[in-house]
Design an enzyme around this catalytic site. Sequence first.
Site, PDB file in Angstrom:
ATOM      1  N   HIS A   1      -7.408  -4.944  -1.680  1.00  0.00           N
ATOM      2  CA  HIS A   1      -6.248  -4.058  -1.541  1.00  0.00           C
ATOM      3  C   HIS A   1      -5.192  -4.761  -0.703  1.00  0.00           C
ATOM      4  O   HIS A   1      -5.444  -5.123   0.441  1.00  0.00           O
ATOM      5  CB  HIS A   1      -6.667  -2.745  -0.876  1.00  0.00           C
ATOM      6  CG  HIS A   1      -5.529  -1.774  -0.686  1.00  0.00           C
ATOM      7  ND1 HIS A   1      -4.780  -1.276  -1.732  1.00  0.00           N
ATOM      8  CD2 HIS A   1      -5.010  -1.216   0.438  1.00  0.00           C
ATOM      9  CE1 HIS A   1      -3.860  -0.450  -1.269  1.00  0.00           C
ATOM     10  NE2 HIS A   1      -3.972  -0.399   0.045  1.00  0.00           N
TER      11      HIS A   1
ATOM     12  N   ASP B   1      -7.809  -2.283  -7.826  1.00  0.00           N
ATOM     13  CA  ASP B   1      -7.484  -2.098  -6.413  1.00  0.00           C
ATOM     14  C   ASP B   1      -8.509  -1.153  -5.800  1.00  0.00           C
ATOM     15  O   ASP B   1      -8.725  -0.037  -6.295  1.00  0.00           O
ATOM     16  CB  ASP B   1      -6.083  -1.508  -6.285  1.00  0.00           C
ATOM     17  CG  ASP B   1      -5.703  -1.210  -4.856  1.00  0.00           C
ATOM     18  OD1 ASP B   1      -5.063  -2.053  -4.229  1.00  0.00           O
ATOM     19  OD2 ASP B   1      -6.060  -0.109  -4.364  1.00  0.00           O
TER      20      ASP B   1
ATOM     21  N   SER C   1       0.837  -1.198   0.000  1.00  0.00           N
ATOM     22  CA  SER C   1       0.000   0.000   0.000  1.00  0.00           C
ATOM     23  C   SER C   1       0.876   1.254   0.000  1.00  0.00           C
ATOM     24  O   SER C   1       1.709   1.420  -0.875  1.00  0.00           O
ATOM     25  CB  SER C   1      -0.961  -0.036   1.192  1.00  0.00           C
ATOM     26  OG  SER C   1      -1.925   0.981   1.108  1.00  0.00           O
TER      27      SER C   1
END
Length: 331
Positions: free
Chosen positions: A269, A210, A114
Amino acid sequence: MLYQKEQYAWMDHLQRTILNQDLGKELETGLYNFQGEHGAQASKAVWSVSRIIIRVLQILWDHIHFKGFIARIKLQIQATNLHFRGARIFEAVMEDVLARGLKNVKNAILAGSSAGGYPAMLYCDRFRSLLPNTQRVKCLVDAGYFIHVKNPKQAKGFEDIFNSLVTLHGSTKALPKSCTSKMKPLLCLFPENIQQYIKTPLFITMSTFDIYQVLTTVEDHLHDLIENGTLTASQKKALRAFRPEFLSTLPKPNNPKLRGVFIDSVNHHTSLLTRWSPENATMINNLSLPKAFADWYFDRKYWYVIDEHDLPIPKSHEHDNQVPKIQEEML
């Protein structure tokens, strides 16, 4: 050796930083932990090695990017007493773990998920330079390949976040001059604009759809609509339009040894922390992400794989047509 940066959000303004102080305290009581050989959390699917997990306390520095270049900054809101010293974290941790034995390892990985994906890319060459005697040094960018879309309205979400990061953290000097000499510093926070300057092998994994990128760029509140199968025709059109734009920013497939790619289409994600076992691994045509990465990392096969679905796959249906090859995962 896996050097892994666990990230939770960008500290892009004072309010977010202040609000996340308690979260940082709850997540970790120290700067990082060092798991010894065959640590309990090591995934058999790819590695049974020492693992360093970085969870930097948010109250003291920019735990997200390791790139705050200012040694000491007095913020205008003095009551917060916040200091952003992220550039020192990477060097300090590396100095410590090199002394503990990292300098002697044969294989090393710098990985980030991330918001941690970008610094894994940014610091990849520096990581390799600190391990001159290590046989294999590569980097993994998980769900951090956020793109700068052409539509100004859609681009505003990440532009605002990255502009705040540059302003608050004073990050310009830490960004590649090869990029900042050609465009605004905030644009150099988009991986598509710096990946070509990284010499160390990178493996990029992300969903085309995503969910964080979709919510920030395409349209907010789409997660439940995707899961419930209730997207409108216009929403489907917007997602289909986003897909080729995202794919066009990826490294070209002509050298997968240097740039491995695994791009799925699932509504999720990050994979490194939650989807890295045979039972729940992200799959593309019966190839799992851990298997693809292991092959690429150990120079067995250099994968460059992109799922062909033109709309996001609900998480509840992602394995409907897949047959996991569990035995192949147990490397």
